[in-house]
Design a protein around this motif. Structure first.
Motif, mmCIF file in Angstrom:
data_model
loop_
_atom_site.group_PDB
_atom_site.id
_atom_site.type_symbol
_atom_site.label_atom_id
_atom_site.label_comp_id
_atom_site.label_asym_id
_atom_site.label_seq_id
_atom_site.Cartn_x
_atom_site.Cartn_y
_atom_site.Cartn_z
ATOM 1 N N VAL A 1 -4.148 0.741 13.394
ATOM 2 C CA VAL A 1 -2.924 0.938 12.612
ATOM 3 C C VAL A 1 -3.205 0.728 11.126
ATOM 4 N N THR A 2 -3.933 -0.324 10.795
ATOM 5 C CA THR A 2 -4.213 -0.639 9.397
ATOM 6 C C THR A 2 -5.003 0.471 8.708
ATOM 7 N N ILE A 3 -5.953 1.047 9.414
ATOM 8 C CA ILE A 3 -6.846 2.041 8.804
ATOM 9 C C ILE A 3 -6.235 3.440 8.785
ATOM 10 N N PHE A 4 -5.567 3.826 9.879
ATOM 11 C CA PHE A 4 -5.213 5.234 10.041
ATOM 12 C C PHE A 4 -3.724 5.566 9.967
ATOM 13 N N PHE A 5 -2.836 4.565 9.927
ATOM 14 C CA PHE A 5 -1.405 4.863 10.000
ATOM 15 C C PHE A 5 -0.706 4.824 8.637
ATOM 16 N N PRO B 1 7.633 2.189 7.581
ATOM 17 C CA PRO B 1 7.061 2.318 8.928
ATOM 18 C C PRO B 1 5.683 1.683 9.076
ATOM 19 N N TYR B 2 4.824 1.905 8.083
ATOM 20 C CA TYR B 2 3.454 1.404 8.159
ATOM 21 C C TYR B 2 3.420 -0.122 8.234
ATOM 22 N N GLN B 3 4.093 -0.774 7.302
ATOM 23 C CA GLN B 3 4.125 -2.232 7.297
ATOM 24 C C GLN B 3 4.834 -2.781 8.534
ATOM 25 N N SER B 4 5.847 -2.060 9.017
ATOM 26 C CA SER B 4 6.577 -2.498 10.212
ATOM 27 C C SER B 4 5.673 -2.497 11.437
ATOM 28 N N LEU B 5 4.898 -1.404 11.599
ATOM 29 C CA LEU B 5 4.012 -1.315 12.765
ATOM 30 C C LEU B 5 2.909 -2.367 12.692
ATOM 31 N N ILE B 6 2.384 -2.612 11.505
ATOM 32 C CA ILE B 6 1.395 -3.686 11.357
ATOM 33 C C ILE B 6 2.015 -5.024 11.753
ATOM 34 N N MET C 1 0.839 -1.197 0.000
ATOM 35 C CA MET C 1 0.000 0.000 0.000
ATOM 36 C C MET C 1 0.874 1.248 0.000
ATOM 37 N N VAL C 2 0.445 2.257 -0.724
ATOM 38 C CA VAL C 2 1.206 3.497 -0.818
ATOM 39 C C VAL C 2 0.617 4.518 0.131
#
Length: 411
Positions: free
Chosen positions: A179-183, A74-79, A1-2
């Motif tokens: 996290v998935t929706i808003f980060f 960062p996004y994929q890492s936090l997920i 996801m971008v």
């Protein structure tokens, strides 16, 4: 996801995510030792070893997460870290015997170390408020989570360990959803404005920021370099959390020896959480108008003073006053340190910088129970308090000298 271009993270979702993560944390850790000893029949020594490895796993999670924030996604890492924590705790609902319990707790620790680091790194990307204000709000949410989690444990522990794990896994599931929706946002860290930096003293000039970046083989500036100031901050964090862990672990035995009941000891933690929730805004309003060094050093010295006063207390009301003094020092220093580190390190290494903070906190939490246990096993109560006091004074003096030197160099 971008990531959505130029879209920044809303502080509201950062705080809700922090609340979910820390409430889940507070549900798990108070009952870990009880489950290992009472339900699984293991010794306190085995329990201590499990917690020691868990702290090491937390350090590893923080380190890896910091690298991933700066060098990967960062996004994929936090997920990923959130899912790891969720699946580990959910599995504990079904399988919590020995030794699978220890393995799952270690996996959970990796997830929590990564989550904490990445949420702190995301905090440096939020716009609209000073970074230190964001971290103060994060700190309040952390303590709201501790109070909620402690209450859940108090009321539900007798119904079974598995149900606590179900509640904790639900909280981590909520975290994954948030996290998935808003980060999925722009994670370019926010650099303080010139006006904001000017109010913080002289520790964030371009030369200092340049020193905090190490050039790698490819020529890309992406590695955090530990400057003298960061090393003193590391010592400060290590001793603060080493000292704090004494209250969470061996201090219960000490208080029992001087006639303070376990119920009174538990009440201290409720009082601690409520004090922070009620007064943190007022304390942070004072601290936010001053140099980071002033609030951190003054908090550290008050924190240290609470330990030297332990030499003279023997009644519960005196313990309450000392603990409130410790809480005041904590409120002044703890939320300011990650914001200070964010200010004195360049945005290119913000993830590694917050990973560094998380690693020092975890090391302090790891060493504290071992150090306190050794001292108390030998009956060295006074030496324990004096050594902690002396160490805190030393690192605070070191921080003061670093800041004073910077000011002198600017004259």
């Amino acid at each position: 996801m971008v990531a959505v271009e130029n879209k920044k993270l809303n502080e509201k979702w950062l705080l809700i995510a922090n609340l979910a993560a820390n409430t889940g944390h507070a549900v798990i850790w108070p009952v870990t030792t009880l489950h290992i000893t009472l339900n699984l029949g293991q010794s306190l020594t085995v329990s201590g070893l499990v917690l020691l490895v868990a702290a090491l796993m937390n350090v590893c999670g923080a380190f890896v997460a910091g690298q991933l924030f700066d060098r990967w996604k960062p996004y994929q890492s936090l997920i990923g870290f959130s899912v790891l924590a969720f699946l580990s705790v959910l599995t504990l609902f079904f399988f919590n015997g020995w030794p699978i319990f220890a393995i799952l707790i270690w996996l959970t620790s990796i997830g929590l170390g990564g989550i904490t680091t990445l949420l702190n790194a995301y905090a440096t990307t939020v716009t609209g408020k000073q970074t230190r204000v964001i971290f103060n709000n994060m700190y309040i949410m952390l303590n709201v989570g501790v109070v909620f989690g402690t209450l859940v444990v108090g009321y539900l522990f007798n119904y079974g360990f598995s149900w606590l794990m179900l509640i904790a896994s639900t909280l981590y599931a909520v975290l994954v959803v948030i996290v998935t929706i808003f980060f999925n946002v722009d994670t370019e860290p926010v650099q303080e404005s010139v006006e904001e930096v000017a109010t913080e003293g002289v520790t964030a000039d371009p030369e200092d920021l340049q020193k905090a970046v190490k050039t790698d083989a490819s020529g890309k500036k992406a590695k955090l370099k530990l400057t003298p100031l960061l090393l003193w901050i590391a010592g400060f964090l290590l001793l603060i959390y080493l000292s704090y862990m004494l209250w969470e672990t061996v201090m219960a035995n000490y208080l029992y020896k001087i006639g303070i009941s376990t119920a009174h000891y538990a009440n201290l933690w409720v009082l601690n959480g409520l004090t922070i929730i009620i007064f943190q805004k007022m304390i942070s309003n004072w601290a936010n108008k001053r140099n980071y060094a002033i609030s951190v050093i003054s908090g550290g010295l008050i924190f240290a003073l609470s330990f030297i006063l332990m030499l003279f207390v023997n009644q519960f009301w005196q313990i309450v006053l000392v603990f409130e003094l410790l809480t005041l020092g904590e409120m002044l220093a703890s939320p300011q340190v990650p914001a200070w580190v964010a200010q004195v390190t360049p945005k290119e290494v913000s993830g590694q910088a917050q990973g560094f903070v998380g690693m020092m906190i975890s090391l302090g939490r790891m060493i504290g129970p071992v150090y306190g246990g050794i001292m108390l096993d030998h009956g060295w109560f006074d030496a324990l308090f004096i050594s902690v006091f002396a160490g805190m004074v030393l690192v605070n003096f070191g921080l003061y000298l670093m800041v004073a030197k910077k000011k002198t160099e600017k004259v």
